[in-house]
Design an enzyme around this catalytic site. Structure first.
Site, short mmCIF file in Angstrom:
data_model
loop_
_atom_site.label_atom_id
_atom_site.label_comp_id
_atom_site.label_asym_id
_atom_site.label_seq_id
_atom_site.Cartn_x
_atom_site.Cartn_y
_atom_site.Cartn_z
N CYS A 116 0.81 -1.22 0.00
CA CYS A 116 0.00 0.00 0.00
C CYS A 116 0.84 1.26 0.00
CB CYS A 116 -0.94 0.01 1.20
SG CYS A 116 -1.87 -1.50 1.38
N HIS A 256 -2.98 6.94 3.73
CA HIS A 256 -3.47 5.69 3.11
C HIS A 256 -4.82 5.35 3.75
CE1 HIS A 256 -3.93 1.70 1.76
NE2 HIS A 256 -3.54 1.11 2.86
N ASN A 286 -10.11 -0.24 1.20
CA ASN A 286 -8.66 -0.14 1.07
C ASN A 286 -8.26 -0.55 -0.35
OD1 ASN A 286 -5.90 -0.51 1.17
ND2 ASN A 286 -5.89 -1.58 3.13
#
Ligand code: UT7
Length: 338
Positions: A116, A256, A286
């Site tokens: 990520c 994030h 996500n």
């Protein structure tokens, strides 16, 4: 950063699939509830890519939009970096597939595996080539089709992730604009906490690997959670220090988008009120390497980011890795320098 050349984002583009999977839809797939998902993660829905599309397709759509936004043609791109945990194939690199799709005939291309953190890792990596004078324009993409590696029987992971892509064109900018400070990091001792164990050289595809459900995301959620809460704040502070700034000078934090509770704790660590934090985890879940460019573009489009604003991008992910950077935003200034 102690550099003579200023490098920043001169164009942005994103793509998300049309198909929406809501928490109510998830209730039909695993034993979960809208209430649990919203309360523990902040997620309400996520996007799922059409089976006909792979990561390179999402990446290409986002990249075309970023090129148009920057007013840069594909043949002006010197390098393409794709941050992804869901490449089309183990090889060739997804960046090479995007290069072919775009007809970016002058571009070198490689993938960057930082989970990520991939988009911010890519931004910092790409910026080095421009600062060194080797390249002028670098295309950085974060793109994922995580729905393809989700275990749809594991409620601890399948409710969390979604598909999407975001791209940025990096170029030289007017002095003082662009990247002012950055921090990259890794702690490989935490590699087991978030991984897809099957399909690589350790556990190549076999009957056993399939029966062991190794070709899916395996995550120890609470360990990743603890790690994230610690590194998000630490890394952002480090980037700010390198930029010679304090957190009270931050106009917008773009973290994030994994879990609203992690985002809130990062904001708290930086003593930022939530109205200075971009949040869209509710809409997309996500999306790994795509989450930061998606939130960044949304903030620019909504007018939340204005010329001269100081923004901080910060991510964490598989590796374990983390990455942050401080940007002084100024599209007009950046366009002049183009
Ligand atoms: O981009 C990096 C990727 N990863 C992350 O950022 C993930 C970071 N971690 C997290 O966000 C959180 O740890 C999770 C959202 C994954 C889990 O939240 P948690 O508050 O740490 O829950 P937990 O794992 O401690 O589970 C609490 C309970 C358990 O039940 P018992 O054992 O207490 O009876 C789980 O089985 O919640 C249960 N649970 C669920 N219940 C309903 C776990 N997933 C679900 C679910 N629906 N989807």
């Amino acid at each position: 950063m102690n550099n003579t050349k200023s490098v920043g984002i001169i164009g942005l583009g994103t793509y998300v699939p049309d198909k929406i999977l809501t928490n109510k839809d998830m209730e039909k797939i695993v034993e979960t509830s809208d209430e649990w998902i919203v309360e523990r993660t902040g997620i309400r829905e996520r996007r799922i890519a059409d089976p006909s599309m792979a990561t390179s397709d999402l990446a290409t759509f986002a990249a075309e939009r970023a090129l148009a936004d920057a007013g840069v043609s594909a043949d002006e791109i010197d390098l393409i970096i794709v941050g992804t945990a869901t490449p089309d194939m183990l090889f060739p690199a997804t960046a090479c597939l995007v290069q072919a799709n775009l007809k970016a005939v002058n571009a070198a291309a490689f993938d960057l595996a930082a989970g990520c953190s991939g988009f911010v890792y890519g931004l910092i990596t790409g910026a080095q080539f421009i600062q060194a004078g080797l390249y002028k324009k670098v295309l950085v993409i974060g793109a994922e089709t995580l729905s393809r590696i989700l275990d749809w029987t594991d409620r601890g992971t399948c409710v969390l992730f979604g598909d999407g892509a975001g791209a940025a064109v990096l170029g030289e900018t007017t002095n003082g604009f662009g990247i002012l400070g950055a921090d990259l990091g890794a702690d490989g001792t935490g590699g087991d906490f978030l991984k897809m164990p099957g399909g690589g050289s350790k556990n190549p595809a076999s009957k056993e690997s399939i029966e062991g459900r190794m070709h899916y995301i395996h995550m120890t959620g609470n360990e990743v959670f603890k790690f994230a809460v610690r590194v998000m704040g630490e890394s952002a502070v480090k980037s700010l220090q390198l930029a010679g700034l304090d957190s009270d000078q931050v106009d917008l934090l773009i973290p994030h988008q994994a879990n609203i509770r992690i985002i809130q704790s990062a904001a708290k660590r930086l003593k930022l009120s939530m109205n200075k934090v971009a949040v869209n985890v509710d809409k997309y879940g996500n999306t790994s390497a795509a989450s930061i460019p998606l939130a960044l573009k949304e903030s620019v489009d909504s007018g939340r980011i204005k010329d001269g604003d100081t923004i901080v991008l910060v991510g964490f992910g598989a590796g374990l890795t983390w990455a942050s950077c401080v940007l002084k935003w100024g599209k007009e200034a950046q366009y002049i320098a183009k």
